[in-house]
Design an enzyme around this catalytic site. Structure first.
Site, PDB file in Angstrom:
ATOM      1  N   GLY A 162       0.691  -1.127  -0.160  1.00 54.98           N
ATOM      2  CA  GLY A 162      -0.009   0.019  -0.068  1.00 54.98           C
ATOM      3  C   GLY A 162       0.914   1.120   0.070  1.00 54.98           C
ATOM      4  CD  GLU A 198       9.141  -3.221  -8.378  1.00 56.92           C
ATOM      5  OE1 GLU A 198       9.003  -4.101  -7.538  1.00 56.92           O
ATOM      6  OE2 GLU A 198       8.595  -2.319  -8.681  1.00 56.92           O
ATOM      7  CE  LYS A 235      -6.707   3.025 -11.849  1.00 52.49           C
ATOM      8  NZ  LYS A 235      -7.365   1.807 -12.050  1.00 52.49           N
ATOM      9  NE  ARG A 290     -11.290  -4.344  -7.857  1.00 49.80           N
ATOM     10  CZ  ARG A 290     -10.727  -3.127  -8.602  1.00 49.80           C
ATOM     11  NH1 ARG A 290     -11.391  -2.592  -9.343  1.00 49.80           N
ATOM     12  NH2 ARG A 290      -9.516  -2.585  -7.996  1.00 49.80           N
ATOM     13  CB  VAL A 293     -14.415   2.701 -10.952  1.00 47.08           C
ATOM     14  CG1 VAL A 293     -15.017   3.988 -10.827  1.00 47.08           C
ATOM     15  CG2 VAL A 293     -14.189   2.168  -9.558  1.00 47.08           C
ATOM     16  NE  ARG A 337     -12.358   6.359 -10.788  1.00 46.60           N
ATOM     17  CZ  ARG A 337     -11.801   5.303 -10.267  1.00 46.60           C
ATOM     18  NH1 ARG A 337     -11.738   5.097  -8.847  1.00 46.60           N
ATOM     19  NH2 ARG A 337     -11.482   4.388 -10.910  1.00 46.60           N
TER      20      ARG A 337
END
Lengths: 453, 125
Positions: A162, A198, A235, A290, A293, A337
């Site tokens: 997170g 990374e 987003k 899934r 949005v 949104r």
């Protein structure tokens, strides 16, 4: 096909799913918490059941309560929407155990693709590019490892997540100091001092590919979505196709998504997220198992109803299009949104009663929402009020349509992010398609120099 | 018009279906409107309080293998079990909220219930 489907969700996505169910002649069951008694999804569904108190943990996230609601109403399948239980392998398994179809991938696929390290491994095995980094955690030879990757690089805590436990290092001289700090932090924060490297990608674009796959092995990949306009990893605006992705790159992105879906023997719809660097290289980031949005932008340019494709796949039928892996599309779509937040006060949440709610309309305008005039916003859930989605023949026309629709969209009684969206569409670099994940920060703090690598 | 006549008139109005009358005589005009809205007309006085279902599920008066003979009018002790709601493999207890009388049983054994549905009406003592 199913006779009755329970929607284990709330808000606009529950409304969205109920609409497709009704068009397909399938009965719908809404579940709701005590705080959502007057929500639109409760009114629109054929049946509605109260499953618990306002706190999501005791209602929308309560697996026994949701399963019990499905059994009591005789639903033969459950649509999880997004968020809540949608990527919960235990829930997918609980449906299976109770003879209810979970409209989404199997528990195994959720575990494989939902787990970051597992998904990264699978991407490497199937030849999908991943961000260059160390294979495992770094030991004493960390300087050699760092040289191989190059600077800037990120030190990540193995047990982190997170966005926590990440440090960016720009030069070799700082590496030893930073790694000592990172280890100490990881030890204190996660009880484990293991770290790995990374490559740090400066000013990336967030590009994602929607895919769908049925039990017969038909796989579809849809044109990429560009979700670079974000604020704190949330987003705000999504569009498709991306203004910087050409035909060749699109083919490569779609091919990567198809490979992953096939390798995981995936059934349902999902999304592969990539980072795209300034040179046009893309790197696998993660898979969302899934519906997302931002799925309506894909629906707008391709004409597919992604919820219907989900239902077809879950029922063991073929997807509605099986002629090829990639699908034809037309024009450009943008989603905004609209959240109940005051962007002039650092996006502080706004609550209260919606006094006026006037939606935009006309050609190429779609609004997905569960809000209406007189609606009292519950404080317990996320702040999204509506999604405004526009379509037009070109990106330029779509941006103009966004500006027009945002001007029409009138909300009184609570603060919304409509103003922020108006700023975005009026911005010259947005109009030119020059966006990256640092866009919002630059837009909101124009006086400060952008914090880039 | 004097107060006595007004009172009489209002009393009479309450016996009819009329909600509003206007009386005019020369320059004098009197309008009477009864406050008949449902919120104002009646308040039901009750000492009973509902006992709500703690969960969605199937209601049972007793746990498996046990019996529980509840009767309307029974005297109950605070915390005494009135029944259980079966959800999955779990049983959620429904208990008397206080010492008092069980006045109404509004649920049958084996019936599905929602979260927050009134199962009993209880009169605390």
């Amino acid at each position: 096909m199913f006779k009755k489907v329970l929607i284990a969700n709330r808000g606009e996505i529950a409304v969205r799913v109920i609409r497709t169910l009704r068009e397909m002649g399938i009965s719908s069951v809404a579940v709701y918490s005590e705080a959502d008694r007057s929500s639109l999804h409760v009114r629109l569904a054929d049946e509605a059941v109260c499953i618990g108190p306002a706190m999501a943990r005791e209602s929308y996230l309560n697996i026994p309560a949701v399963i019990s609601a499905a059994k009591l109403t005789g639903a033969d399948a459950i649509h999880p929407g997004y968020g809540f239980l949608s990527e919960n392998a235990d829930f997918s398994a609980a449906c299976l155990d109770n003879g209810i179809v979970f409209i989404g991938p199997s528990p195994k696929s959720i575990q494989q693709l939902g787990h970051k390290a597992e998904a990264r491994k699978m991407a490497m095995e199937t030849g999908v590019p991943v961000t260059p980094g160390t294979k495992g955690c770094v030991g004493k030879n960390f300087k050699t490892e760092a040289e191989k990757i190059g600077f800037p690089l990120m030190i990540k805590a193995a047990a982190g997540g997170g966005g926590k436990g990440i440090r960016i290092v720009r030069e070799m001289a700082r590496l030893e100091h930073e790694i000592t700090m990172a280890r100490a932090e990881a030890k204190a924060g996660f009880g484990n001092d293991e770290v790995y490297f990374e490559k740090y990608i400066a000013l990336p674009r967030h590009i994602e590919v929607q895919f769908a796959r049925d039990t017969k092995g038909h796989t579809l990949a849809f044109p990429e979505r560009d979700c670079s306009i974000q604020r704190r990893h949330q987003k705000l605006v999504e569009e498709t196709p991306s203004p910087v992705v050409g035909k060749k790159l699109r083919e490569k992105l779609e091919e990567a998504a198809v490979k992953l879906a096939n390798a995981a023997n995936y059934v349902g719809v999902g999304t592969v997220e990539f980072l795209l660097d300034q040179q046009g290289n893309f790197y696998f980031m993660e898979v969302n198992t899934r519906l997302q949005v931002e799925h309506p932008v894909t629906e707008y340019i391709t004409g597919f109803d992604l919820v219907r494709e989900q239902l077809l796949a879950a029922a063991g039928a073929s997807l509605s299009y099986t002629a090829s892996h990639s699908v034809p599309y037309r024009g450009h779509a943008i989603e905004h949104r609209v959240n109940a937040e005051d962007f002039t006060r650092n996006f502080a949440p706004s609550v209260g009663r919606v006094e006026e709610w006037t939606l935009p309309g006309g050609h190429g305008v779609r609004v997905d929402t569960h809000v209406y005039a007189g609606y009292n916003l519950p404080i317990y859930y996320d702040s999204m009020l509506a999604k405004l989605i526009v379509w037009d023949q070109t990106r330029e026309l779509a941006v103009a349509k966004s500006a027009r629709a945002l001007k029409e969209f009138t909300v009184k009684g609570i603060k919304t992010t409509i103003d922020a969206h108006q700023l975005i569409v009026a911005d010259e670099s947005f109009k030119a398609g020059k966006t990256d994940t640092g866009f919002m920060e630059r837009l909101l703090n124009p006086a400060e120099p952008a914090k880039v690598a | 018009m004097d107060v006595k006549t007004l009172t009489k008139l209002t009393k009479w109005m309450e016996t009819t279906d009329l909600e509003e009358i206007t009386w005019r005589s020369g320059d004098e005009k009197i309008s009477l409107k009864l406050n008949n809205s449902p919120e104002h007309s009646h308040t039901i006085a009750s000492t009973m309080e509902p006992v709500l279902s703690p969960s969605i599920g199937i209601f049972r008066f007793a746990r498996p293998g046990k019996t529980n003979l509840l009767k309307e009018g029974s005297s109950m002790k605070s915390g005494q079990e009135l029944g259980v709601v079966e959800v999955g493999k779990d049983f959620k207890s429904v208990t008397a909220p206080a010492n008092g009388l069980l006045k109404i049983i509004s649920i049958e054994d084996g019936k599905p219930v929602e979260y927050g549905q009134p199962l009993f009406f209880f009169e605390p003592k």
